[in-house]
Design a protein around this motif. Structure first.
Motif, PDB file in Angstrom:
ATOM      1  N   ALA A   1       0.829  -1.207   0.000  1.00  0.00           N
ATOM      2  CA  ALA A   1       0.000   0.000   0.000  1.00  0.00           C
ATOM      3  C   ALA A   1       0.860   1.252   0.000  1.00  0.00           C
ATOM      4  CB  ALA A   1      -0.931  -0.014   1.211  1.00  0.00           C
ATOM      5  N   ARG A   2       1.972   1.192   0.724  1.00  0.00           N
ATOM      6  CA  ARG A   2       2.877   2.351   0.768  1.00  0.00           C
ATOM      7  C   ARG A   2       3.469   2.610  -0.615  1.00  0.00           C
ATOM      8  NH1 ARG A   2       5.076   0.973   5.026  1.00  0.00           N
ATOM      9  NH2 ARG A   2       6.833  -0.217   4.215  1.00  0.00           N
ATOM     10  N   HIS A   3       3.827   1.526  -1.321  1.00  0.00           N
ATOM     11  CA  HIS A   3       4.352   1.684  -2.673  1.00  0.00           C
ATOM     12  C   HIS A   3       3.290   2.276  -3.598  1.00  0.00           C
ATOM     13  CE1 HIS A   3       5.514   0.477  -6.780  1.00  0.00           C
ATOM     14  NE2 HIS A   3       6.759   0.559  -6.340  1.00  0.00           N
ATOM     15  N   ALA A   4       2.035   1.842  -3.420  1.00  0.00           N
ATOM     16  CA  ALA A   4       0.932   2.335  -4.253  1.00  0.00           C
ATOM     17  C   ALA A   4       0.435   3.711  -3.815  1.00  0.00           C
ATOM     18  CB  ALA A   4      -0.228   1.340  -4.221  1.00  0.00           C
ATOM     19  N   ARG A   5       0.902   4.170  -2.640  1.00  0.00           N
ATOM     20  CA  ARG A   5       0.530   5.488  -2.115  1.00  0.00           C
ATOM     21  C   ARG A   5      -0.968   5.612  -1.841  1.00  0.00           C
ATOM     22  NH1 ARG A   5       4.378   9.567  -5.737  1.00  0.00           N
ATOM     23  NH2 ARG A   5       6.366   8.564  -5.168  1.00  0.00           N
ATOM     24  N   VAL A   6      -1.503   4.549  -1.265  1.00  0.00           N
ATOM     25  CA  VAL A   6      -2.892   4.570  -0.825  1.00  0.00           C
ATOM     26  C   VAL A   6      -2.946   3.924   0.553  1.00  0.00           C
ATOM     27  CG1 VAL A   6      -3.866   4.472  -3.158  1.00  0.00           C
ATOM     28  CG2 VAL A   6      -3.397   2.349  -1.935  1.00  0.00           C
ATOM     29  N   SER A   7      -4.101   3.996   1.183  1.00  0.00           N
ATOM     30  CA  SER A   7      -4.254   3.368   2.489  1.00  0.00           C
ATOM     31  C   SER A   7      -4.307   1.845   2.331  1.00  0.00           C
ATOM     32  CB  SER A   7      -5.530   3.857   3.166  1.00  0.00           C
ATOM     33  OG  SER A   7      -6.675   3.350   2.493  1.00  0.00           O
ATOM     34  N   GLU A   8      -3.974   1.142   3.411  1.00  0.00           N
ATOM     35  CA  GLU A   8      -4.021  -0.318   3.377  1.00  0.00           C
ATOM     36  C   GLU A   8      -5.436  -0.800   3.043  1.00  0.00           C
ATOM     37  OE1 GLU A   8      -2.240  -2.421   6.643  1.00  0.00           O
ATOM     38  OE2 GLU A   8      -0.823  -0.789   7.019  1.00  0.00           O
ATOM     39  N   ARG A   9      -6.428  -0.152   3.622  1.00  0.00           N
ATOM     40  CA  ARG A   9      -7.811  -0.569   3.400  1.00  0.00           C
ATOM     41  C   ARG A   9      -8.201  -0.416   1.939  1.00  0.00           C
ATOM     42  NH1 ARG A   9     -13.124   1.811   6.615  1.00  0.00           N
ATOM     43  NH2 ARG A   9     -14.682   0.549   5.525  1.00  0.00           N
ATOM     44  N   THR A  10      -7.872   0.755   1.359  1.00  0.00           N
ATOM     45  CA  THR A  10      -8.185   0.979  -0.056  1.00  0.00           C
ATOM     46  C   THR A  10      -7.415   0.003  -0.944  1.00  0.00           C
ATOM     47  OG1 THR A  10      -8.686   3.318   0.283  1.00  0.00           O
ATOM     48  CG2 THR A  10      -8.055   2.653  -1.941  1.00  0.00           C
ATOM     49  N   PHE A  11      -6.149  -0.205  -0.635  1.00  0.00           N
ATOM     50  CA  PHE A  11      -5.331  -1.106  -1.443  1.00  0.00           C
ATOM     51  C   PHE A  11      -5.902  -2.525  -1.419  1.00  0.00           C
ATOM     52  CE2 PHE A  11      -1.882  -4.091  -2.144  1.00  0.00           C
ATOM     53  CZ  PHE A  11      -1.325  -3.591  -3.313  1.00  0.00           C
ATOM     54  N   GLY A  12      -6.209  -3.019  -0.219  1.00  0.00           N
ATOM     55  CA  GLY A  12      -6.725  -4.379  -0.109  1.00  0.00           C
ATOM     56  C   GLY A  12      -8.040  -4.554  -0.849  1.00  0.00           C
ATOM     57  N   ARG A  13      -8.938  -3.574  -0.739  1.00  0.00           N
ATOM     58  CA  ARG A  13     -10.244  -3.685  -1.384  1.00  0.00           C
ATOM     59  C   ARG A  13     -10.115  -3.668  -2.898  1.00  0.00           C
ATOM     60  NH1 ARG A  13     -13.247   0.693  -2.695  1.00  0.00           N
ATOM     61  NH2 ARG A  13     -12.092   1.963  -1.182  1.00  0.00           N
ATOM     62  N   ARG A  14      -9.353  -2.717  -3.420  1.00  0.00           N
ATOM     63  CA  ARG A  14      -9.206  -2.612  -4.869  1.00  0.00           C
ATOM     64  C   ARG A  14      -8.410  -3.780  -5.447  1.00  0.00           C
ATOM     65  NH1 ARG A  14     -13.164   0.330  -6.872  1.00  0.00           N
ATOM     66  NH2 ARG A  14     -13.129   2.511  -6.217  1.00  0.00           N
ATOM     67  N   PHE A  15      -7.465  -4.274  -4.671  1.00  0.00           N
ATOM     68  CA  PHE A  15      -6.650  -5.392  -5.152  1.00  0.00           C
ATOM     69  C   PHE A  15      -7.512  -6.633  -5.376  1.00  0.00           C
ATOM     70  CE2 PHE A  15      -3.447  -8.636  -5.288  1.00  0.00           C
ATOM     71  CZ  PHE A  15      -2.311  -8.003  -5.778  1.00  0.00           C
ATOM     72  N   VAL A  16      -8.411  -6.905  -4.452  1.00  0.00           N
ATOM     73  CA  VAL A  16      -9.309  -8.054  -4.604  1.00  0.00           C
ATOM     74  C   VAL A  16     -10.196  -7.868  -5.823  1.00  0.00           C
ATOM     75  CG1 VAL A  16     -11.249  -9.290  -3.574  1.00  0.00           C
ATOM     76  CG2 VAL A  16      -9.277  -8.685  -2.167  1.00  0.00           C
ATOM     77  N   GLU A  17     -10.699  -6.656  -6.034  1.00  0.00           N
ATOM     78  CA  GLU A  17     -11.544  -6.400  -7.196  1.00  0.00           C
ATOM     79  C   GLU A  17     -10.783  -6.630  -8.509  1.00  0.00           C
ATOM     80  OE1 GLU A  17     -12.973  -2.438  -6.757  1.00  0.00           O
ATOM     81  OE2 GLU A  17     -14.477  -2.953  -5.251  1.00  0.00           O
TER      82      GLU A  17
END
Length: 312
Positions: free
Chosen positions: A225-241
């Motif tokens: 998430a830090r590499h993507a520059r987003v929050s962990e929650r946003t990263f995890g949700r979008r990654f699954v999608e």
């Protein structure tokens, strides 16, 4: 490959491209056939000429059914009989896109999980209630029977078949020739309806590429998430999608995938492979190999060690 009236040119082209003989690559003998030899009308303004009739199916180890126009209308009874006979004697049965309707009409998908193009999935489920239709994934591997979603997902399934038959290095070599992604898992989503998506697609792709280059490092959701520059929650949700997996499930499969390639192409020991792919110990690698592939690293290497053909 069964070319039915109204066959999809792209589905046929994908199959021919992936399984065409190439020096140094796995060799398949692909025979297009139809109800009878001769011209077969296609879809999208293209037609085909095949030299074999249904008798070719009786001799095939694998039978592939590409999509065709109006798949809700079952193919000719003779074609369905040929498909049933092939499945009964143990041939591997494969469909691309709407080709799943032919396998379903023949009863081959009864009691099995299967997929097709997301637009056709509700129709397949309605017309064939004995089939467990999953319209959200790229392809489904049920062992003897494999089905894929629409169009480009046929590439993923064909590469998956090479991967299953000959290993990851062989499928990657073919993917490079046809300029395709070397691996998209069957569980990846084929279509995810969204409202107004956050503009993270490119960033996420870059993060996945970064992770693949650093699999030997400690990778956490926080680091991704830090590499993507987003929050962990946003990263995890979008990654699954985007992928159909949680970030750590995706990382684990990427590590197993790299381990497969190293087992095929190098003389590294199991412990060395485990360290190289970020799984730590040979015991950990064996555990995840068993969970993901239902085999051991040693058995996998024995089955799929890829050797360049000797010059004649």
């Amino acid at each position: 490959m069964l070319v039915l009236p109204g066959a999809s040119p792209l589905d046929l082209g994908v199959t021919m491209q992936v399984f065409s003989p190439r020096d140094g690559h796995p060799s398949y003998d692909l025979t297009p056939c139809s109800l009878a030899p001769g011209p077969v009308p296609g879809r999208d303004g293209l037609g085909f000429v095949v030299e074999a009739g249904l008798e070719a199916i009786a001799e095939a180890d694998t039978v592939i059914v590409p999509g065709f126009r109006l798949p809700q209308r079952p193919p000719a009874p003779a074609a369905l009989d040929a498909l049933r006979d092939a499945a009964f004697r143990g041939a591997r049965m494969v469909s691309i896109c709407g080709g799943a309707f032919a396998l379903a009409a023949a009863g081959i998908l009864d009691g099995r999980r299967a997929t097709t193009h997301w637009r056709l999935a509700p129709i397949l489920a309605r017309d064939y209630p004995k089939v467990h239709v999953d319209g959200s994934v790229l392809f489904v591997d049920e062992g003897q029977v494999l089905t894929s979603a629409g169009v480009a997902a046929g590439i993923d399934l064909c590469l998956h078949i090479i991967r299953r038959d000959h290993g990851v290095q062989a499928s990657n070599a073919v993917a490079r020739v046809i300029v395709a992604a070397p691996y998209r898992s069957g569980g990846q989503s084929q279509y995810v309806p969204r409202s107004i998506p956050e503009p993270l697609g490119d960033v996420f792709a870059a993060t996945r590429e970064w992770a693949l280059r650093n699999l030997d490092e400690t990778l956490t959701v926080s680091a991704l998430a830090r590499h993507a520059r987003v929050s962990e929650r946003t990263f995890g949700r979008r990654f699954v999608e985007d992928t159909g997996y949680t970030p750590m499930q995706w990382i684990l499969r990427a590590r197993v995938d790299l381990a497969r390639e190293l087992l095929e192409s190098s003389d590294l020991g199991v412990d060395q492979v485990a360290a190289r792919v970020g799984l730590g110990t040979g015991a950990n690698l064996r555990l995840h190999f068993q969970r993901v592939l239902s085999t051991t690293p040693t058995e996998y290497r024995r089955a799929f060690r890829w050797r360049e053909p000797r010059a004649s």
